[in-house]
Scaffold this motif. Structure first.
Motif, mmCIF file in Angstrom:
data_model
loop_
_atom_site.group_PDB
_atom_site.id
_atom_site.type_symbol
_atom_site.label_atom_id
_atom_site.label_comp_id
_atom_site.label_asym_id
_atom_site.label_seq_id
_atom_site.Cartn_x
_atom_site.Cartn_y
_atom_site.Cartn_z
ATOM 1 N N PHE A 50 48.100 49.923 39.926
ATOM 2 C CA PHE A 50 47.982 49.003 38.799
ATOM 3 C C PHE A 50 48.625 47.657 39.089
ATOM 4 C CE2 PHE A 50 49.500 47.183 34.783
ATOM 5 C CZ PHE A 50 48.301 47.082 34.089
ATOM 6 N N LEU A 51 49.775 47.665 39.774
ATOM 7 C CA LEU A 51 50.470 46.410 40.046
ATOM 8 C C LEU A 51 49.630 45.504 40.944
ATOM 9 C CD1 LEU A 51 53.025 44.755 39.590
ATOM 10 C CD2 LEU A 51 53.998 45.819 41.638
ATOM 11 N N ILE A 52 48.958 46.088 41.929
ATOM 12 C CA ILE A 52 48.091 45.294 42.805
ATOM 13 C C ILE A 52 46.938 44.705 42.001
ATOM 14 C CG2 ILE A 52 46.438 45.418 44.715
ATOM 15 C CD1 ILE A 52 48.292 47.311 46.121
ATOM 16 N N PHE A 53 46.334 45.528 41.127
ATOM 17 C CA PHE A 53 45.242 45.033 40.286
ATOM 18 C C PHE A 53 45.721 43.870 39.424
ATOM 19 C CE2 PHE A 53 42.756 44.812 36.431
ATOM 20 C CZ PHE A 53 41.455 44.928 36.879
ATOM 21 N N LEU A 54 46.915 44.008 38.836
ATOM 22 C CA LEU A 54 47.443 42.962 37.964
ATOM 23 C C LEU A 54 47.696 41.676 38.743
ATOM 24 C CD1 LEU A 54 48.450 42.225 35.135
ATOM 25 C CD2 LEU A 54 50.707 43.072 35.803
ATOM 26 N N ILE A 55 48.234 41.797 39.946
ATOM 27 C CA ILE A 55 48.509 40.611 40.761
ATOM 28 C C ILE A 55 47.209 39.886 41.119
ATOM 29 C CG2 ILE A 55 49.286 39.856 43.047
ATOM 30 C CD1 ILE A 55 51.473 41.991 42.860
ATOM 31 N N VAL A 56 46.198 40.652 41.516
ATOM 32 C CA VAL A 56 44.905 40.037 41.860
ATOM 33 C C VAL A 56 44.297 39.368 40.634
ATOM 34 C CG1 VAL A 56 42.558 40.509 42.653
ATOM 35 C CG2 VAL A 56 44.484 41.666 43.738
ATOM 36 N N LEU A 57 44.377 40.045 39.478
ATOM 37 C CA LEU A 57 43.823 39.476 38.247
ATOM 38 C C LEU A 57 44.527 38.172 37.871
ATOM 39 C CD1 LEU A 57 41.996 39.672 35.756
ATOM 40 C CD2 LEU A 57 43.762 41.082 34.670
ATOM 41 N N LEU A 58 45.859 38.166 37.902
ATOM 42 C CA LEU A 58 46.603 36.956 37.562
ATOM 43 C C LEU A 58 46.308 35.820 38.532
ATOM 44 C CD1 LEU A 58 50.094 38.429 36.597
ATOM 45 C CD2 LEU A 58 48.391 37.437 35.054
ATOM 46 N N THR A 59 46.168 36.174 39.817
ATOM 47 C CA THR A 59 45.866 35.149 40.821
ATOM 48 C C THR A 59 44.519 34.494 40.558
ATOM 49 O OG1 THR A 59 47.169 36.315 42.506
ATOM 50 C CG2 THR A 59 45.558 34.698 43.278
ATOM 51 N N PHE A 60 43.498 35.302 40.339
ATOM 52 C CA PHE A 60 42.156 34.744 40.098
ATOM 53 C C PHE A 60 42.073 34.045 38.746
ATOM 54 C CE2 PHE A 60 40.629 37.827 43.405
ATOM 55 C CZ PHE A 60 40.141 36.870 44.267
ATOM 56 N N PHE A 61 42.840 34.545 37.758
ATOM 57 C CA PHE A 61 42.877 33.880 36.457
ATOM 58 C C PHE A 61 43.456 32.475 36.605
ATOM 59 C CE2 PHE A 61 45.515 32.884 32.673
ATOM 60 C CZ PHE A 61 44.496 32.708 31.750
ATOM 61 N N GLY A 62 44.589 32.388 37.306
ATOM 62 C CA GLY A 62 45.209 31.078 37.506
ATOM 63 C C GLY A 62 44.330 30.127 38.286
ATOM 64 N N LEU A 63 43.765 30.615 39.394
ATOM 65 C CA LEU A 63 42.920 29.755 40.226
ATOM 66 C C LEU A 63 41.641 29.345 39.501
ATOM 67 C CD1 LEU A 63 43.283 31.519 43.710
ATOM 68 C CD2 LEU A 63 44.416 29.432 42.908
ATOM 69 N N SER A 64 41.043 30.297 38.771
ATOM 70 C CA SER A 64 39.804 29.989 38.034
ATOM 71 C C SER A 64 40.059 28.911 36.991
ATOM 72 C CB SER A 64 39.254 31.246 37.366
ATOM 73 O OG SER A 64 38.906 32.235 38.310
ATOM 74 N N GLY A 65 41.177 29.038 36.276
ATOM 75 C CA GLY A 65 41.492 28.043 35.257
ATOM 76 C C GLY A 65 41.710 26.660 35.841
ATOM 77 N N GLY B 58 39.700 21.365 36.751
ATOM 78 C CA GLY B 58 39.484 20.333 37.756
ATOM 79 C C GLY B 58 38.060 19.817 37.746
ATOM 80 N N VAL B 59 37.095 20.730 37.591
ATOM 81 C CA VAL B 59 35.678 20.328 37.553
ATOM 82 C C VAL B 59 35.370 19.508 36.306
ATOM 83 C CG1 VAL B 59 33.323 21.206 37.334
ATOM 84 C CG2 VAL B 59 34.894 22.251 38.974
ATOM 85 N N THR B 60 35.883 19.958 35.143
ATOM 86 C CA THR B 60 35.590 19.222 33.904
ATOM 87 C C THR B 60 36.230 17.829 33.911
ATOM 88 O OG1 THR B 60 37.484 20.303 32.828
ATOM 89 C CG2 THR B 60 35.319 21.317 32.538
ATOM 90 N N VAL B 61 37.423 17.729 34.501
ATOM 91 C CA VAL B 61 38.057 16.405 34.596
ATOM 92 C C VAL B 61 37.258 15.493 35.519
ATOM 93 C CG1 VAL B 61 40.078 15.185 35.481
ATOM 94 C CG2 VAL B 61 40.393 17.197 34.048
ATOM 95 N N SER B 62 36.758 16.051 36.621
ATOM 96 C CA SER B 62 35.979 15.244 37.568
ATOM 97 C C SER B 62 34.667 14.780 36.965
ATOM 98 C CB SER B 62 35.698 16.065 38.837
ATOM 99 O OG SER B 62 36.902 16.405 39.497
ATOM 100 N N LEU B 63 34.023 15.655 36.178
ATOM 101 C CA LEU B 63 32.708 15.321 35.627
ATOM 102 C C LEU B 63 32.786 14.545 34.326
ATOM 103 C CD1 LEU B 63 30.757 18.673 36.271
ATOM 104 C CD2 LEU B 63 30.685 16.560 37.611
ATOM 105 N N PHE B 64 33.734 14.929 33.454
ATOM 106 C CA PHE B 64 33.782 14.347 32.108
ATOM 107 C C PHE B 64 35.088 13.623 31.796
ATOM 108 C CE2 PHE B 64 31.337 18.371 32.005
ATOM 109 C CZ PHE B 64 30.062 17.835 31.838
#
Length: 204
Positions: free
Chosen positions: A68-83, A88-94
């Motif tokens: 579970f801890l590995i799953f949580l770490i991967v989820l938090l990592t992708f959540f942070g990077l995705s956000g 970053g994309v919306t600031v660049s475009l709009f």
């Protein structure tokens, strides 16, 4: 870069990445002292004997395939990077960031989709790890070897054993007897499953 991480629009995403960093540091420190955090949290989702790990949603997310801890770490990592990427994309475009009410749910959906796939890939490189989805009664009587730490009553250590399918499992064990101690490298017999660990006796 610091301005991006500290901006109000990226607050929750930065918090997620900082949490991952601190877990990584804690794991390094705990490993120095002969303890591993990887097995923690595997019983987190149990409710009235019916674990979340047994649900169809958990199976789709592949939570039961990795600790579970590995799953949580991967989820938090992708959540942070995705956000960060979304903003970053919306600031660049709009030239404006999405409000948190829009960016957080969107980043969470993306993170869940990517994490489900990543967990499936990671599980191919990991030995089978005991979780709430495993019928623990099948492991009673198994002989395990203490791999990390020193086990005493109330202070479990990590142990490894192989089931009858030749699949390795990692569990937390502590002595069945109050005054007994298990050192690294000793072999023990799994006797009883507690909520977060196994009680074991010394292998003769």
């Amino acid at each position: 870069m610091t301005d991006v991480l500290l901006s109000p629009a990226n607050f929750w995403f930065s918090i997620a990445l900082i949490a991952v960093f601190f877990v990584f540091i804690l794991e390094l420190i705990s490993t120095v002292f002969g303890v591993s955090l990887v097995g923690l949290g595997d019983d987190f989702a149990e409710v009235d004997g019916e674990g979340f790990l047994n649900t169809s949603l958990a199976n789709w997310l592949n939570i039961n395939k990795v600790p579970f801890l590995i799953f949580l770490i991967v989820l938090l990592t992708f959540f942070g990077l995705s956000g960060l990427i979304i903003n970053g994309v919306t600031v660049s475009l709009f030239n404006v960031s999405l409000p948190a009410s829009a960016s957080v749910p969107l980043a969470l959906i993306v993170a869940l989709l990517v994490t489900a796939r990543a967990a499936s890939i990671i599980s191919r490189f990991l030995p089978s790890v005991e979780s709430s989805a495993v019928n623990s009664d099948d492991f009673i009587g198994s002989v395990a070897e203490i791999t990390i730490g020193r086990a005493s009553r109330g202070n479990p250590a990590e142990a490894k054993f192989t089931d009858h399918y030749s699949q390795p499992h990692f569990v937390l064990v502590e002595p069945f007897e109050e005054e007994e101690l298990f050192a690294q490298g000793e072999r023990v017999i799994l006797v009883k499953k507690n909520q977060h660990s196994w009680l074991a006796t010394r292998y003769q």
